[in-house]
Enzyme design. Structure first.
Site, PDB file in Angstrom:
ATOM      1  N   THR A 179       0.832  -1.188   0.000  1.00 25.94           N
ATOM      2  CA  THR A 179       0.000   0.000   0.000  1.00 25.94           C
ATOM      3  C   THR A 179       0.878   1.253   0.000  1.00 25.94           C
ATOM      4  OG1 THR A 179      -1.576  -1.273   1.268  1.00 25.94           O
ATOM      5  CG2 THR A 179      -1.822   1.102   1.350  1.00 25.94           C
ATOM      6  N   ARG A 207     -12.475  -8.985  -2.638  1.00 22.43           N
ATOM      7  CA  ARG A 207     -11.916  -8.702  -1.302  1.00 22.43           C
ATOM      8  C   ARG A 207     -11.584  -7.212  -1.137  1.00 22.43           C
ATOM      9  NH1 ARG A 207      -6.548  -6.813   0.610  1.00 22.43           N
ATOM     10  NH2 ARG A 207      -6.425  -7.470   2.769  1.00 22.43           N
ATOM     11  N   GLY A 209      -9.721  -4.553   1.497  1.00 26.56           N
ATOM     12  CA  GLY A 209      -8.828  -4.449   2.648  1.00 26.56           C
ATOM     13  C   GLY A 209      -9.136  -3.219   3.484  1.00 26.56           C
ATOM     14  N   THR A 230      -0.619   0.411   6.429  1.00 27.22           N
ATOM     15  CA  THR A 230      -0.217  -0.602   5.461  1.00 27.22           C
ATOM     16  C   THR A 230       0.039  -1.895   6.218  1.00 27.22           C
ATOM     17  OG1 THR A 230       1.578  -1.368   4.049  1.00 27.22           O
ATOM     18  CG2 THR A 230       2.133   0.384   5.604  1.00 27.22           C
ATOM     19  N   GLY A 233      -4.544  -6.303   5.940  1.00 24.50           N
ATOM     20  CA  GLY A 233      -5.719  -5.467   6.089  1.00 24.50           C
ATOM     21  C   GLY A 233      -6.813  -6.011   6.981  1.00 24.50           C
TER      22      GLY A 233
END
Lengths: 312, 312
Positions: A179, A207, A209, A230, A233
């Site tokens: 991320t 999905r 996060g 980050t 998640g």
């Protein structure tokens, strides 16, 4: 007038020194410096923290080695489905998007969602229609293709173990939560946070996060702090990580450092949640805690030099 | 052994007495009683709060007058795109789904996501594939058709003002946030929360509200409380309402009642966020605050009678 400052991350995880070449390290360092510059220039000219975090994240979205925008990982279908969020600490207004494809800069879409949609969060192909209506730049699939991500996907695409049991055995030693994010305080003392990600390689079933979840991966509040996370998640969602740090400051009187250490190095570790975050408080203090081996990160305070780090 | 208890809601908003017939009021009252019974029976037999909130919400999803499951509102495309979430206060494990169509019981899908997907949140058509793989019951479009919802949609479908400026002028006086939810404590002292909704009539662009956002519309933690919200979701996301109440208890030492009153009747009102929530704490205290004109709600504590209410 407040001292302005900005901090960014390009993902946390098991960043193995053995796999890092001097050339690659220089590429990452340059990319982090460029992102800091993009945001800092805005702050230095008296601009808003909201503009600064958006610019810094867009810079990283446009850089192919980060898992966001151009460098986003491949899904199980061989596509790119990205998540992003942005929040304004002054107004508590927020915008977020999940599962967006083809939009060049998901964080810019999150900003436009915040300002023009009347909603906080849009998702999927329908969110792309909103982006089209708002005339945001789109890119063809080739734009998002990077050889490294394609190879990562090729290695796992015929297995479903990764998605279902979070086994790392398909990951050949390197485990990264790629991320990107930015937090900043501007000359007026306004805080802002932004986060953008391509999610997990080979992800499926739509999905989502923590990145686009306000309070989990992204949060900003002028009374406390701005946070961008980050990591793994699912744990960050269950622990409502970003807002937890804000609440520990507001309701328990913890400093930013104490709140960050408690959440990242105690609570998350006990849950099994690997990752990190960047945080800036209303007095311009910066924290960049992580419980993984490394985190791509950089920061710059008014009048000081940029600091860029990868490992502990 | 703890005294068990359950509370449920069928949505908050401007519920006008002038539009409520005795027949309709009886229908709602019966439906709320049935949902309480579905959850209470499980608790009374020593079952878990997680099973109880799932059963109570499924009962309301199957009842056509609530905006969830069978009675879900129509989107701009004339479809039904539902959101749901469930959280276990003992383990802090959670499951959530957004933008799901054709699945009979979205809250059951959220439960299966929590237990079988390795993820917390799935979305859209890809989430439906996961539901298919898990052999969950699907229903054809006709199942979700109700004449009243179709008429509500027909009245606004050619306008886009509702989505973009939250104007109520198209809503002919009645404004309801028809989410359903349940919170419970079981004999072991474990807390759980679940929420399910069809979202906003004529919604588009894949809008996601607070219901499936862990920490915003749904949250449970054995250390504090279990919460399920209903209201103008954008405000509930920005205020991270459910986790805020938990943090006010854990970090500031507020009682459940004090935390609920502060968040619903002070913070949300100042932001302009209309709605309410149901809450139960680790000692079995129940609160059902709302800042709108009414909220369909009911609760039952161990050995006591069910209480059903609609207005203040």
């Amino acid at each position: 007038m407040k001292n302005f400052a900005i901090a960014i991350h390009g993902g946390a995880g098991t960043i193995l020194r053995s796999l890092m070449t001097p050339e690659k390290e220089a590429q990452y360092t340059n990319a982090l410096q460029n992102a800091i510059d993009a945001g800092y220039t805005i702050l230095d000219e008296g601009g808003s923290s909201l503009d600064a975090v958006e610019a810094a994240v867009m810079s990283m979205e446009n850089f192919p080695l980060f898992n966001a925008g151009k460098g986003a990982v491949f899904t199980n279908k061989g596509l790119h489905e990205m998540d992003a969020a942005i929040m304004d600490g002054k107004t508590l207004e927020a915008g977020a998007v999940s599962g967006i494809s083809s939009v060049q800069n998901p964080v810019h879409l999150a900003r436009i969602i915040k300002e023009k949609s009347g909603h906080v969060m849009l998702s999927g192909g329908e969110a792309a229609k909103f982006a089209k209506k708002m005339n945001l730049p789109f890119q063809p699939d080739e734009y998002f293709y990077t050889e490294e991500r394609f190879q990562q996907w090729t290695a796992v695409k015929d297995s479903d173990t990764y998605q279902l049991d979070h086994s790392d055995k398909t990951e050949k030693g390197e485990k990264k939560f790629g991320t990107v994010g930015a937090v900043a305080i501007d000359i007026k003392g306004n805080l802002a946070a932004a986060t953008s990600t391509g999610g997990m390689t080979n992800k499926r079933y739509g999905r989502v996060g923590d990145s686009p979840i306000i309070g989990a991966g992204t949060y900003a509040n002028n009374n406390t702090c701005a946070i961008s996370c980050t990591g793994h998640g699912e744990f960050f969602i269950r622990a409502v990580v970003a807002y937890d740090i804000s609440c520990l400051m507001e309701y328990k009187g913890l400093t930013l450092k104490a709140a960050c250490d408690y959440v990242v190095k105690d609570k998350l570790v006990k849950m099994g949640g690997e990752g990190g975050l960047i945080a800036i408080d209303k007095d311009g203090n910066i924290e960049l805690p992580f419980n993984s081996e490394g985190m791509y990160r950089a920061w710059k305070k008014e009048g000081e030099e940029t600091v860029v780090k990868i490992y502990e």
